[in-house]
Design an enzyme around this catalytic site. Structure first.
Site, PDB file in Angstrom:
ATOM      1  CD  GLN A  96      -3.490  -4.397   6.541  1.00 22.31           C
ATOM      2  OE1 GLN A  96      -3.421  -3.419   5.797  1.00 22.31           O
ATOM      3  NE2 GLN A  96      -4.075  -5.528   6.173  1.00 22.31           N
ATOM      4  CG  ASP A 154      -9.728  -0.258   4.552  1.00 21.49           C
ATOM      5  OD1 ASP A 154      -9.479  -0.418   3.340  1.00 21.49           O
ATOM      6  OD2 ASP A 154      -9.030  -0.747   5.459  1.00 21.49           O
ATOM      7  CE  LYS A 178      -3.842  -2.386   2.166  1.00 22.31           C
ATOM      8  NZ  LYS A 178      -4.551  -2.764   3.397  1.00 22.31           N
TER       9      LYS A 178
END
Ligand code: NAD
Length: 289
Positions: free
Chosen positions: A98, A121, A54
């Site tokens: 994460q 997200d 990422k």
């Protein structure tokens, strides 16, 4: 029939070029560099790889990324305090935690702390609710990637029978909601579905996200169907494969995504899209530099 093999790497490259152009425009018009903060807790090796990918992808398109690493002993209160700081920081447009987190920390409480306008997200309940009414700001990255692939291949979903195999909160359920919003007729299957083939055989478009190698074999697929394989499975010999028996199904489908090289590259790409989108909205609110 031999299916068109959808090249997710090429589509991702094209979309990333567009994202990079948007980032350059933001800099020129508003003197804003999009910023993504990534929080990672513990030392799960897969998470470390995802976070590294990422960060690299961010750098390539002109997004500033800041990876914050915490020991597995970090408390929920400490993480919440960190997220609150990031919420207040105008240089940070997207915040990503994460997953997985250590079991001592409530994922729900952590995700609910992220400001909804920075929830790139798309896992905050507000954004999940937005998906239900067809008005989400941040579509979750993997189903958003599938949507982009279908658009890129000029595959309309309106009025089509779509079967989604897998009903997780991060892939199957949001995928189904996004397809319903586009007026597809959607069936959602999961591990308790009796006779999966009854549903898959009806599908004009079959999206599979179960995490089970070779779950979908040719007899389960309608001739000419579009088959999108989201699954990523590591075989004992180290190779990666999806959930679809690729050799056989690619002789029956009209289009198919390979694993690797199909949906995978699109997931990170859509995170970049969501982050630049967040920066664009923040910049427009604040006005020109
Ligand atoms: P998950 O384990 O949270 O959910 C799996 C879903 O599949 C569940 O709803 C379960 O009921 C269903 N399922 C399991 N076995 C089944 C069976 N035999 N028949 C029908 N349904 C079954 O997984 P997830 O996080 O949604 O991920 C699914 C797969 O997609 C995994 O292989 C994962 O690695 C992959 N994935 C890929 C990307 C990507 O970028 N390509 C992103 C996220 C997840």
């Amino acid at each position: 029939m031999s299916a068109v093999i959808i090249d997710g790497v090429a589509i991702a490259r094209k979309v990333r070029t567009e994202i990079s152009e948007r980032a350059q425009k933001l800099l020129a018009q508003y003197k804003v560099v999009p910023g993504l903060a990534v929080i990672i807790v513990g030392n799960d090796p897969a998470s470390a790889v995802y976070v590294r990918n990422k960060a690299r992808a961010c750098a390539e398109v002109g997004i500033n990324s800041d990876v914050m690493r915490f020991d597995a002993t970090v408390t929920e209160a400490e993480l919440i305090a960190q997220i609150e700081k990031l919420n207040a920081n105008p240089a940070v447009h997207g915040i990503l935690v994460q997953l997985p987190l250590p079991p001592t920390i409530s994922v729900r409480r952590i995700l609910e702390t992220i400001a909804v306008e920075k929830d790139v997200d798309g896992f905050h309940l507000y954004n999940v609710g937005g998906l239900v009414i067809g008005d989400t700001v941040f579509p979750p990255c993997t189903p958003y990637g599938v949507q982009k692939i279908l658009e890129h291949e000029n595959i309309s979903v309106e009025g089509k029978n779509v079967t989604v195999v897998g009903a997780s909160n991060i892939v199957g359920k949001p995928m189904a909601l996004m397809l319903m919003q586009k007026e597809a007729t959607v069936a959602v299957c999961h591990v308790k579905t009796r006779n999966l083939a009854e549903y898959t055989i009806l599908a004009d478009i079959l999206v599979v996200a179960a995490g089970k190698p070779n779950l979908i074999v040719p007899q389960m697929v309608k001739t000419g169907a579009v088959v999108i394989d989201v699954g990523i499975n590591r075989l004992p010999d180290g190779r990666l494969c999806g959930d679809v028996e690729f050799e056989g199904v690619s002789k029956k489908a009209s289009h198919i995504t390979p694993v690797p090289g199909g949906v995978g590259p699109m997931t990170v790409t859509m995170l970049l899209d969501n982050t630049v989108g967040a920066a664009e909205r923040a910049a427009k609110l604040r006005g020109p530099a």
